[in-house]
Design a protein around this motif. Structure first.
Motif, PDB file in Angstrom:
ATOM      1  N   THR A  19       0.823  -1.209   0.000  1.00 32.57           N
ATOM      2  CA  THR A  19       0.000   0.000   0.000  1.00 32.57           C
ATOM      3  C   THR A  19       0.857   1.258   0.000  1.00 32.57           C
ATOM      4  O   THR A  19       2.053   1.223   0.276  1.00 32.57           O
ATOM      5  CB  THR A  19      -0.906   0.046   1.250  1.00 32.57           C
ATOM      6  OG1 THR A  19      -0.092   0.069   2.418  1.00 32.57           O
ATOM      7  CG2 THR A  19      -1.872  -1.106   1.292  1.00 32.57           C
ATOM      8  N   TYR A  20       0.201   2.368  -0.337  1.00 31.35           N
ATOM      9  CA  TYR A  20       0.786   3.695  -0.191  1.00 31.35           C
ATOM     10  C   TYR A  20       0.073   4.396   0.953  1.00 31.35           C
ATOM     11  O   TYR A  20      -1.146   4.261   1.096  1.00 31.35           O
ATOM     12  CB  TYR A  20       0.570   4.547  -1.452  1.00 31.35           C
ATOM     13  CG  TYR A  20       1.373   4.141  -2.656  1.00 31.35           C
ATOM     14  CD1 TYR A  20       2.752   4.269  -2.680  1.00 31.35           C
ATOM     15  CD2 TYR A  20       0.737   3.664  -3.794  1.00 31.35           C
ATOM     16  CE1 TYR A  20       3.482   3.917  -3.804  1.00 31.35           C
ATOM     17  CE2 TYR A  20       1.458   3.312  -4.918  1.00 31.35           C
ATOM     18  CZ  TYR A  20       2.841   3.441  -4.916  1.00 31.35           C
ATOM     19  OH  TYR A  20       3.557   3.095  -6.019  1.00 31.35           O
ATOM     20  N   GLN A  24       2.810   9.225   1.040  1.00 28.52           N
ATOM     21  CA  GLN A  24       3.493   8.642  -0.115  1.00 28.52           C
ATOM     22  C   GLN A  24       2.755   8.950  -1.408  1.00 28.52           C
ATOM     23  O   GLN A  24       3.371   9.279  -2.417  1.00 28.52           O
ATOM     24  CB  GLN A  24       3.639   7.126   0.057  1.00 28.52           C
ATOM     25  CG  GLN A  24       4.618   6.734   1.129  1.00 28.52           C
ATOM     26  CD  GLN A  24       4.559   5.253   1.440  1.00 28.52           C
ATOM     27  OE1 GLN A  24       3.493   4.625   1.361  1.00 28.52           O
ATOM     28  NE2 GLN A  24       5.696   4.681   1.818  1.00 28.52           N
ATOM     29  N   ARG A  59      -1.326  -0.399  -3.659  1.00 24.70           N
ATOM     30  CA  ARG A  59      -0.199  -0.032  -4.524  1.00 24.70           C
ATOM     31  C   ARG A  59      -0.447  -0.436  -5.979  1.00 24.70           C
ATOM     32  O   ARG A  59      -0.241   0.363  -6.887  1.00 24.70           O
ATOM     33  CB  ARG A  59       1.073  -0.690  -3.991  1.00 24.70           C
ATOM     34  CG  ARG A  59       2.348  -0.127  -4.538  1.00 24.70           C
ATOM     35  CD  ARG A  59       3.564  -0.701  -3.819  1.00 24.70           C
ATOM     36  NE  ARG A  59       3.773  -0.124  -2.509  1.00 24.70           N
ATOM     37  CZ  ARG A  59       4.575   0.901  -2.269  1.00 24.70           C
ATOM     38  NH1 ARG A  59       5.236   1.464  -3.242  1.00 24.70           N
ATOM     39  NH2 ARG A  59       4.719   1.360  -1.047  1.00 24.70           N
ATOM     40  N   ASP A  63      -0.839   2.210  -8.982  1.00 22.07           N
ATOM     41  CA  ASP A  63       0.121   2.152 -10.095  1.00 22.07           C
ATOM     42  C   ASP A  63      -0.596   2.045 -11.442  1.00 22.07           C
ATOM     43  O   ASP A  63      -0.216   2.715 -12.403  1.00 22.07           O
ATOM     44  CB  ASP A  63       1.099   0.994  -9.899  1.00 22.07           C
ATOM     45  CG  ASP A  63       2.047   1.210  -8.719  1.00 22.07           C
ATOM     46  OD1 ASP A  63       2.151   2.361  -8.231  1.00 22.07           O
ATOM     47  OD2 ASP A  63       2.672   0.226  -8.275  1.00 22.07           O
TER      48      ASP A  63
END
Length: 72
Positions: A19-20, A24, A59, A63
């Motif tokens: 994960t972010y 981030q 994530r 992305d």
């Protein structure tokens, strides 16, 4: 019967790797953390995960979103 358990540190490391955080994601897309929260409130960011009161973003989903491969 499998009685093994995953240590809390292992779970935390796996969560962080997958994960972010808001900070981030803000750095990644070049905006403030507050702006990320605004985008989240407007449902403009995909992949939101809630862990207690913490907000994380998947994530892989982020992305793909940044690469333009999603319709969100």
């Amino acid at each position: 019967m499998n009685t093994s358990t995953t240590a809390p540190a292992d779970k935390r490391e796996r969560l962080e790797a997958a994960t972010y955080t808001v900070a981030q994601l803000a750095d990644l897309i070049g905006v403030s953390e507050r702006h990320v929260h605004r985008l989240r409130d407007q449902k403009k960011v995909p992949g939101e995960l809630r862990v207690g009161r913490c907000v994380r973003f998947g994530r892989a989903i982020i992305d793909r979103w940044l690469a333009g491969n999603t319709t969100h």
